[in-house]
Each structure stands twice: as structure tokens, then as C-alpha cells.
Design a protein around this motif. Structure first.
Motif, PDB file in Angstrom:
ATOM      1  N   ASN A  46       0.653  -1.200  -0.119  1.00 53.25           N
ATOM      2  CA  ASN A  46      -0.126   0.092  -0.002  1.00 53.25           C
ATOM      3  C   ASN A  46       0.821   1.163  -0.072  1.00 53.25           C
ATOM      4  N   ASN A  47       2.021   1.314  -0.970  1.00 52.71           N
ATOM      5  CA  ASN A  47       2.902   2.523  -1.033  1.00 52.71           C
ATOM      6  C   ASN A  47       3.197   2.470  -2.541  1.00 52.71           C
ATOM      7  N   VAL A  48       3.372   3.555  -3.166  1.00 49.44           N
ATOM      8  CA  VAL A  48       3.744   3.848  -4.364  1.00 49.44           C
ATOM      9  C   VAL A  48       5.203   3.316  -4.466  1.00 49.44           C
ATOM     10  N   PHE A  49       5.754   2.683  -5.441  1.00 42.98           N
ATOM     11  CA  PHE A  49       7.166   2.149  -5.527  1.00 42.98           C
ATOM     12  C   PHE A  49       7.711   3.090  -6.546  1.00 42.98           C
ATOM     13  N   GLU A  50       8.654   3.823  -6.074  1.00 44.47           N
ATOM     14  CA  GLU A  50       9.442   5.051  -6.826  1.00 44.47           C
ATOM     15  C   GLU A  50      10.758   4.372  -7.531  1.00 44.47           C
ATOM     16  N   GLU A  51      11.440   3.162  -6.992  1.00 43.82           N
ATOM     17  CA  GLU A  51      12.655   2.853  -7.629  1.00 43.82           C
ATOM     18  C   GLU A  51      12.578   1.190  -7.648  1.00 43.82           C
ATOM     19  N   LEU A  52      13.093   0.845  -8.599  1.00 45.89           N
ATOM     20  CA  LEU A  52      12.996  -0.881  -8.694  1.00 45.89           C
ATOM     21  C   LEU A  52      14.549  -1.166  -9.162  1.00 45.89           C
ATOM     22  N   TYR A  53      15.292  -2.077  -8.548  1.00 50.87           N
ATOM     23  CA  TYR A  53      16.511  -2.533  -9.028  1.00 50.87           C
ATOM     24  C   TYR A  53      16.552  -3.904  -8.896  1.00 50.87           C
ATOM     25  N   ILE A  54      16.771  -4.734 -10.029  1.00 45.80           N
ATOM     26  CA  ILE A  54      17.121  -6.065 -10.067  1.00 45.80           C
ATOM     27  C   ILE A  54      18.537  -6.468 -10.537  1.00 45.80           C
ATOM     28  N   TYR A  55      19.104  -7.110  -9.957  1.00 46.54           N
ATOM     29  CA  TYR A  55      20.492  -7.113 -10.320  1.00 46.54           C
ATOM     30  C   TYR A  55      21.234  -8.425  -9.762  1.00 46.54           C
ATOM     31  N   PRO A  56      22.416  -9.193 -10.440  1.00 47.31           N
ATOM     32  CA  PRO A  56      23.092 -10.457 -10.033  1.00 47.31           C
ATOM     33  C   PRO A  56      23.349 -10.188  -8.383  1.00 47.31           C
ATOM     34  N   ASN A  57      23.084 -11.150  -7.846  1.00 54.42           N
ATOM     35  CA  ASN A  57      23.477 -11.370  -6.273  1.00 54.42           C
ATOM     36  C   ASN A  57      24.992 -11.351  -6.093  1.00 54.42           C
ATOM     37  N   GLY A  58      25.390 -10.512  -4.926  1.00 55.81           N
ATOM     38  CA  GLY A  58      26.811 -10.747  -4.822  1.00 55.81           C
ATOM     39  C   GLY A  58      27.398  -9.093  -4.939  1.00 55.81           C
ATOM     40  N   GLU A  59      28.574  -9.079  -5.323  1.00 56.05           N
ATOM     41  CA  GLU A  59      29.199  -7.755  -5.431  1.00 56.05           C
ATOM     42  C   GLU A  59      28.977  -7.186  -6.759  1.00 56.05           C
ATOM     43  N   HIS A  60      27.923  -6.690  -6.966  1.00 53.76           N
ATOM     44  CA  HIS A  60      27.493  -6.008  -8.196  1.00 53.76           C
ATOM     45  C   HIS A  60      26.659  -4.848  -8.108  1.00 53.76           C
ATOM     46  N   GLU A  61      26.958  -3.831  -9.042  1.00 52.79           N
ATOM     47  CA  GLU A  61      26.111  -2.446  -8.915  1.00 52.79           C
ATOM     48  C   GLU A  61      25.040  -2.925  -9.068  1.00 52.79           C
ATOM     49  N   MET A  62      23.993  -2.036  -8.946  1.00 55.74           N
ATOM     50  CA  MET A  62      22.462  -2.240  -8.828  1.00 55.74           C
ATOM     51  C   MET A  62      22.069  -2.024 -10.472  1.00 55.74           C
ATOM     52  N   GLY A  63      22.644  -1.323 -11.191  1.00 57.12           N
ATOM     53  CA  GLY A  63      22.336  -1.159 -12.476  1.00 57.12           C
ATOM     54  C   GLY A  63      21.182   0.017 -12.702  1.00 57.12           C
ATOM     55  N   PRO A  64      20.307  -0.208 -13.691  1.00 62.81           N
ATOM     56  CA  PRO A  64      19.237   0.693 -13.981  1.00 62.81           C
ATOM     57  C   PRO A  64      18.144   0.627 -13.020  1.00 62.81           C
ATOM     58  N   ASP A  65      17.417   1.673 -12.921  1.00 59.82           N
ATOM     59  CA  ASP A  65      16.240   1.494 -12.316  1.00 59.82           C
ATOM     60  C   ASP A  65      15.052   1.289 -13.247  1.00 59.82           C
ATOM     61  N   HIS A  66      14.475   0.099 -12.883  1.00 61.80           N
ATOM     62  CA  HIS A  66      13.538  -0.209 -13.901  1.00 61.80           C
ATOM     63  C   HIS A  66      12.267   0.711 -13.887  1.00 61.80           C
ATOM     64  N   ILE A  67      11.709   1.693 -12.864  1.00 63.77           N
ATOM     65  CA  ILE A  67      10.932   2.318 -12.738  1.00 63.77           C
ATOM     66  C   ILE A  67      11.090   3.798 -13.487  1.00 63.77           C
ATOM     67  N   GLN A  68      12.277   4.406 -12.961  1.00 63.71           N
ATOM     68  CA  GLN A  68      12.699   5.627 -13.416  1.00 63.71           C
ATOM     69  C   GLN A  68      13.270   5.728 -14.875  1.00 63.71           C
ATOM     70  N   SER A  69      13.696   4.505 -15.340  1.00 65.49           N
ATOM     71  CA  SER A  69      14.204   4.481 -16.575  1.00 65.49           C
ATOM     72  C   SER A  69      13.097   4.415 -17.509  1.00 65.49           C
ATOM     73  N   ARG A  70      11.804   4.721 -17.153  1.00 65.71           N
ATOM     74  CA  ARG A  70      10.532   4.701 -18.018  1.00 65.71           C
ATOM     75  C   ARG A  70      10.432   6.201 -18.222  1.00 65.71           C
ATOM     76  N   ARG A  71      11.352   7.171 -17.965  1.00 65.49           N
ATOM     77  CA  ARG A  71      11.172   8.567 -18.062  1.00 65.49           C
ATOM     78  C   ARG A  71      10.439   9.197 -16.986  1.00 65.49           C
ATOM     79  N   GLY A  72      10.457   8.473 -15.904  1.00 66.70           N
ATOM     80  CA  GLY A  72       9.800   8.990 -14.746  1.00 66.70           C
ATOM     81  C   GLY A  72       8.572   8.549 -14.280  1.00 66.70           C
ATOM     82  N   VAL A  73       8.045   7.750 -15.087  1.00 63.97           N
ATOM     83  CA  VAL A  73       6.663   7.167 -14.790  1.00 63.97           C
ATOM     84  C   VAL A  73       6.747   6.493 -13.440  1.00 63.97           C
ATOM     85  N   THR A  74       5.647   6.629 -12.668  1.00 60.29           N
ATOM     86  CA  THR A  74       5.690   5.816 -11.553  1.00 60.29           C
ATOM     87  C   THR A  74       4.292   5.322 -11.578  1.00 60.29           C
TER      88      THR A  74
END
Length: 262
Positions: A46-74
Motif C-alpha cells: 500500500n505504497n507507491v514504488f518509485e525505484e526498482l532494481y534487480i541485479y545479480p546477487n553478490g558484489e554487483h552494481e545495482m544497474g538501471p532503475d526499472h521504474i525511473q528509466s521509463r522517463r519518470g513514470v511511477t
């Protein structure tokens, strides 16, 4: 005599083929293939999600935000993500209040949908393509304790804020805004609770910096009676208040600009 010519020709072909095979070593295929998987993440919190990251487990950077990369659409609902294939993944979500949800070491290779819910515990329910489900318990960090994540390439965001007064006799059950010139791009969630008739609510949020250049948006409203309406254009960056009223069956909007813009 003819048989000898055919035999000689065949021997010549075999000799030529042998020379070619000896002179041309087989080259190693050094091309790299990136295998990907696709999964849909559904927000059942029951909260709006603003950022979502899915990335390989372990010592990895999080990569792109799957929500904000849609040009800010939440969106409150679901987010499709295409991922480089990995054995296990981590998921991190930030909501519009600054809270952070994390899940670690998750198998997603055969996942069709991953649903995030929060009742007695924070859960990620994974629905597999071949049937069956798995549940993974996650961790929640409250807004005051949540860290920033500079790995996101879209951390530069700008805020909008205004009040909305519902002076109609019908509750507003769904309220978003859309770019006027590209309404198919998606909805920016403005308020996730019902705005009852006669209520005034404060609305605020953040979009990516490039979205500040877009000054023509429309409100999209769904009412409790099942009707939906799209407003004329307005500028959320300068609007201070919006009054929604009703004249018969017609919905009317009054947009009040901030004092600095007068």
C-alpha cells in the motif's frame, strides 16, 4: 581414357581440399552472447514504488532503475524487467516515502511474475512459468534509516506539489497524470487513497530532471460511479492548487498557479 580423366579430376579435387584444410585453421568463436530473462514485478504493497532494481546477487552494481528509466513514470501496479541471465538475483525497491525493501539470493530464471506484499511479513511470491510458487521473505528499512544508492543513474530528480480539492458529490477513487502529448506512455500516480467528496488533499512527488521540461500534462480521474475523466492541460511544476467541481454531468477543473508565476 575417359575414366582416367575423371579419376585424375577427382584426385585433383581431393588434393585441393587437403591443401585448403591444412592452410586454413578453424578460428575460435570469440563472440559473446548475452542471454536475458524477463520477469514482471507486481506491487501489492500500500505504497507507491518509485525505484526498482534487480541485479545479480553478490558484489554487483545495482544497474538501471526499472521504474525511473521509463522517463519518470511511477506506477502502483506492475513493472516488466529484462535482465542479464544470472544464477541468483537481489531486488531492492524504494517507495515514495523513502522506505526500502530488499530481497536477496532469488532464483528468477523460470519466474513469470514476482509479487511484493507486506502483511505480517515482507514477502516476495514468485509464480513460475510451468506452474507453482515460491515465497521469499525480505527486509524492510524505514525511511529514516534507509541509505541512498548512488549507483542509480537517475538520482537527479525534481519535486512537484499542489493541493487538490474535490468539490463534486462523488469520491475520486483513482488519480494520475499523463503527458498530454504522449498519454500512452503511462500514468504518474498522484494519490493512492480515495479522495472523498468535499475533501482537500496534498499531492507531491518527484520525477526525473528531464521531465521538468514537459509543461503540459493532463489529470486522469476515475470516480466511484465508474466514470472516468481527462482534464485539460496544466503545468504541475507551477500549479499550486486544483479544484475539481461538477456542473450536471460535466466535470470542471480550476488550476491555480503559484504566486511566483503570477
Amino acid at each position: 581414357m575417359r575414366k582416367k580423366r575423371i579419376l585424375a579430376a577427382l584426385m585433383g579435387c581431393v588434393l585441393l581440399l587437403s591443401v585448403l584444410l591444412v592452410g586454413c585453421e578453424k578460428k575460435e568463436d570469440t563472440r559473446q552472447y548475452i542471454r536475458t530473462i524477463g520477469v514482471v514485478v507486481t506491487n501489492d504493497v500500500n505504497n507507491v514504488f518509485e525505484e526498482l532494481y534487480i541485479y545479480p546477487n553478490g558484489e554487483h552494481e545495482m544497474g538501471p532503475d526499472h521504474i525511473q528509466s521509463r522517463r519518470g513514470v511511477t506506477r502502483v501496479g506492475s513493472y516488466g524487467a529484462t535482465l542479464e541471465e544470472s544464477e541468483l538475483y537481489d531486488i531492492l525497491v524504494r517507495d515514495n516515502r523513502g522506505g526500502v525493501y530488499t530481497f536477496e539470493a532469488i532464483e528468477l530464471q523460470n519466474a513469470d511474475e514476482a509479487v511484493i506484499s507486506y502483511e505480517e511479513a515482507l514477502l516476495l511470491t514468485i509464480h513460475h512459468r510451468g506452474g507453482g510458487t515460491d515465497e521469499v521473505e525480505g527486509q524492510y528499512v524505514s525511511p529514516g534509516d534507509a541509505p541512498d544508492h548512488p549507483q542509480s543513474r537517475l538520482q537527479q530528480r525534481v519535486s512537484y506539489g499542489f493541493t487538490l480539492q474535490n468539490t463534486t458529490e462523488t469520491d475520486i477513487v483513482y488519480l494520475t497524470m499523463r503527458e498530454a502529448a504522449d498519454q500512452d506512455k503511462g500514468d504518474v500516480e498522484l494519490y493512492i487513497d480515495t479522495i472523498t467528496a468535499g475533501d482537500t488533499v496534498s499531492i507531491s512527488g518527484k520525477l526525473s530532471e528531464e521531465d521538468q521540461e514537459i509543461t503540459e500534462w493532463v489529470l486522469y480521474m476515475e470516480m466511484a460511479n465508474g466514470e472516468y475523466y481527462i482534464s485539460e492541460t496544466f503545468d504541475p511544476w507551477t500549479t499550486e492548487s486544483i479544484t475539481v467541481s461538477q456542473d450536471g454531468e460535466e466535470i470542471q477543473y480550476e488550476f491555480q498557479e503559484g504566486a511566483s508565476e503570477s
